[in-house]
Design a protein around this motif. Structure first.
Motif, short mmCIF file in Angstrom:
data_model
loop_
_atom_site.label_atom_id
_atom_site.label_comp_id
_atom_site.label_asym_id
_atom_site.label_seq_id
_atom_site.Cartn_x
_atom_site.Cartn_y
_atom_site.Cartn_z
N ALA A 170 0.81 -1.22 0.00
CA ALA A 170 0.00 0.00 0.00
C ALA A 170 0.85 1.27 0.00
O ALA A 170 0.30 2.36 -0.06
CB ALA A 170 -0.94 0.01 1.21
N ALA A 171 2.18 1.14 0.09
CA ALA A 171 3.05 2.31 0.16
C ALA A 171 4.27 2.06 -0.70
O ALA A 171 4.62 0.90 -0.98
CB ALA A 171 3.46 2.59 1.62
N PRO A 172 4.92 3.15 -1.15
CA PRO A 172 6.16 2.98 -1.93
C PRO A 172 7.20 2.26 -1.09
O PRO A 172 7.20 2.36 0.15
CB PRO A 172 6.57 4.44 -2.24
CG PRO A 172 5.32 5.23 -2.10
CD PRO A 172 4.53 4.55 -1.02
N LEU A 193 6.62 -0.44 -3.02
CA LEU A 193 5.86 -1.59 -3.53
C LEU A 193 4.49 -1.21 -4.03
O LEU A 193 3.75 -2.08 -4.50
CB LEU A 193 5.72 -2.64 -2.42
CG LEU A 193 7.01 -3.29 -1.93
CD1 LEU A 193 6.70 -4.30 -0.83
CD2 LEU A 193 7.76 -3.96 -3.06
N ALA A 194 4.13 0.07 -3.95
CA ALA A 194 2.79 0.47 -4.37
C ALA A 194 2.58 0.33 -5.88
O ALA A 194 1.46 0.12 -6.34
CB ALA A 194 2.51 1.91 -3.94
N SER A 195 3.67 0.43 -6.65
CA SER A 195 3.56 0.36 -8.12
C SER A 195 3.78 -1.05 -8.66
O SER A 195 3.85 -1.23 -9.88
CB SER A 195 4.58 1.31 -8.76
OG SER A 195 5.90 0.97 -8.37
N VAL A 196 3.87 -2.05 -7.81
CA VAL A 196 4.05 -3.43 -8.27
C VAL A 196 2.76 -3.90 -8.93
O VAL A 196 1.67 -3.70 -8.38
CB VAL A 196 4.45 -4.34 -7.09
CG1 VAL A 196 4.49 -5.80 -7.51
CG2 VAL A 196 5.79 -3.92 -6.54
N PRO A 197 2.83 -4.54 -10.10
CA PRO A 197 1.60 -5.01 -10.75
C PRO A 197 0.84 -6.01 -9.88
O PRO A 197 1.40 -6.73 -9.06
CB PRO A 197 2.12 -5.67 -12.03
CG PRO A 197 3.45 -5.03 -12.29
CD PRO A 197 4.02 -4.74 -10.94
N VAL A 198 -0.46 -6.05 -10.10
CA VAL A 198 -1.33 -6.91 -9.29
C VAL A 198 -0.99 -8.39 -9.45
O VAL A 198 -0.98 -9.13 -8.46
CB VAL A 198 -2.81 -6.63 -9.65
CG1 VAL A 198 -3.73 -7.59 -8.88
CG2 VAL A 198 -3.15 -5.20 -9.33
N PRO A 199 -0.69 -8.90 -10.66
CA PRO A 199 -0.32 -10.33 -10.75
C PRO A 199 0.90 -10.69 -9.93
O PRO A 199 0.95 -11.79 -9.35
CB PRO A 199 -0.08 -10.52 -12.25
CG PRO A 199 -0.88 -9.47 -12.92
CD PRO A 199 -0.82 -8.29 -12.00
N VAL A 200 1.87 -9.79 -9.87
CA VAL A 200 3.07 -10.07 -9.06
C VAL A 200 2.71 -10.08 -7.58
O VAL A 200 3.20 -10.93 -6.81
CB VAL A 200 4.17 -9.04 -9.37
CG1 VAL A 200 5.42 -9.33 -8.56
CG2 VAL A 200 4.50 -9.04 -10.86
N ARG A 201 1.87 -9.15 -7.15
CA ARG A 201 1.45 -9.13 -5.75
C ARG A 201 0.76 -10.44 -5.37
O ARG A 201 1.06 -11.04 -4.34
CB ARG A 201 0.49 -7.96 -5.49
CG ARG A 201 1.05 -6.60 -5.76
CD ARG A 201 0.01 -5.56 -5.36
NE ARG A 201 0.40 -4.22 -5.78
CZ ARG A 201 -0.30 -3.13 -5.55
NH1 ARG A 201 -1.45 -3.22 -4.89
NH2 ARG A 201 0.12 -1.95 -5.95
#
Length: 319
Positions: free
Chosen positions: A103-105, A107-115
């Motif tokens: 939810a915070a930098p 890692l906030a810009s990590v694509p949803v499939p990777v999450r």
């Protein structure tokens, strides 16, 4: 009984004192012995001086007033925070730094499939390892190291993960072999093999995170023996159905070529070790170590799911 001075006498004394202009009182050297009052500048003067010189915008307050009247962090404060986070990342103790979240930098810009893949892997490792790992591919500023740190923070309290930078790990194994012998290297490799999850950051760039002080401790490349140790570790992990998470800047099919780039300095050092009887002659040839590493990388690619951090590139591959 002393006589009380008149106002005229007091005024004359004041004018005489001002006219002489006495020098400022000079204190002696700082003395912190028990029973004496310390003489010197007030406490915290170094921090105040550093803050005063830090930025011309906030003048050391580290906060500025925004357009809506609220106080927001100054750019110098953000730079300091980013520098501290980077130093914690480079120090190796990733789980002792700032708590990471999607939810915070950064890692906030990590694509949803990777999450989803990372969260699913954390759940599988805690419940029952399936042997399926992750191969995360992305550029230098897309958060690969931050993902490794996130995995370390999630699973380290339960001793379910070992997170290492590939360059620092190979350098540490070389140091163990030179100082404590091959038995210490075998124990370290066995610990990496028995871990429920092994995380290797920048597997295609075996470069140390900090510049070494000794000339023989090379910074940008490694010998054939180091790459053979890495190959055996990857093969044993795949054979034991133990998951591995690796990150790289290039696709899996080209990682072995970049990792096995043995320079002339490495070859000379290997030949000297062979002449002195401290190395295996077969380990001194780059083609031999590269062939072993290519086979290990292929086995690792077959046991991992490739995830792209670049959302645009991921959509293109899916199409």
């Amino acid at each position: 009984m002393s006589r009380q001075r008149t106002p005229e006498e007091e005024r004359e004394e004041i004018e005489r004192y001002v006219g002489e202009r006495p020098e400022a009182v000079r204190h002696g050297e700082f003395n912190d012995r028990v029973g004496r009052l310390p003489v010197g500048p007030a406490r915290g003067w170094r921090a105040r001086e550093q803050r005063a010189k830090s930025c011309e915008v906030c003048e050391g307050d580290l906060w500025v007033e925004g357009a809506n009247g609220t106080q927001i962090p100054c750019e110098c404060r953000q730079r300091r925070s980013a520098r501290r986070a980077n130093n914690r990342m480079r120090a190796g103790g990733w789980w002792h730094g700032t708590s990471l979240s999607f939810a915070a930098p950064p890692l906030a810009s990590v694509p949803v499939p990777v999450r989803n893949a990372v969260e699913r892997l954390c759940t599988e490792v805690k419940d029952q390892p399936s042997g399926q790992g992750l191969w995360i591919v992305g550029g230098p500023t897309l958060g690969k190291s931050a993902l490794c740190a996130y995995l370390a923070q999630r699973l380290y309290p339960t001793e379910d993960v070992i997170a290492e930078r590939t360059g620092d790990l190979l350098a540490h194994l070389r140091w163990l072999g030179a100082v404590k012998g091959e038995l210490a290297v075998e124990k370290r490799l066995q610990t990496l093999l028995d871990a429920p999850l092994l995380v290797l950051d920048d597997i295609d760039r075996p470069i140390r995170s900090r510049t070494p002080s000794l000339p023989l401790a090379l910074h940008a490349s490694f010998s054939s023996r180091d790459l053979i140790r890495l190959s055996n570790l990857l093969r044993d992990r795949c054979a034991g159905m133990r998951p591995v998470v690796v990150t790289s800047r290039c696709q899996p099919e080209t990682c072995a070529e970049r990792s096995a780039a043995v320079t002339g300095d490495d070859l000379v050092r290997g030949l000297i070790a062979t002449a002195s009887g401290t190395a295996d002659p077969f380990e001194d040839f780059p083609s031999y170590s590269q062939a072993l590493l290519v086979g290990a990388m292929r086995e690792l690619e077959g046991s991992c799911t490739t995830q792209l951090l670049d959302a645009a590139q991921s959509d293109a591959v899916a199409a």
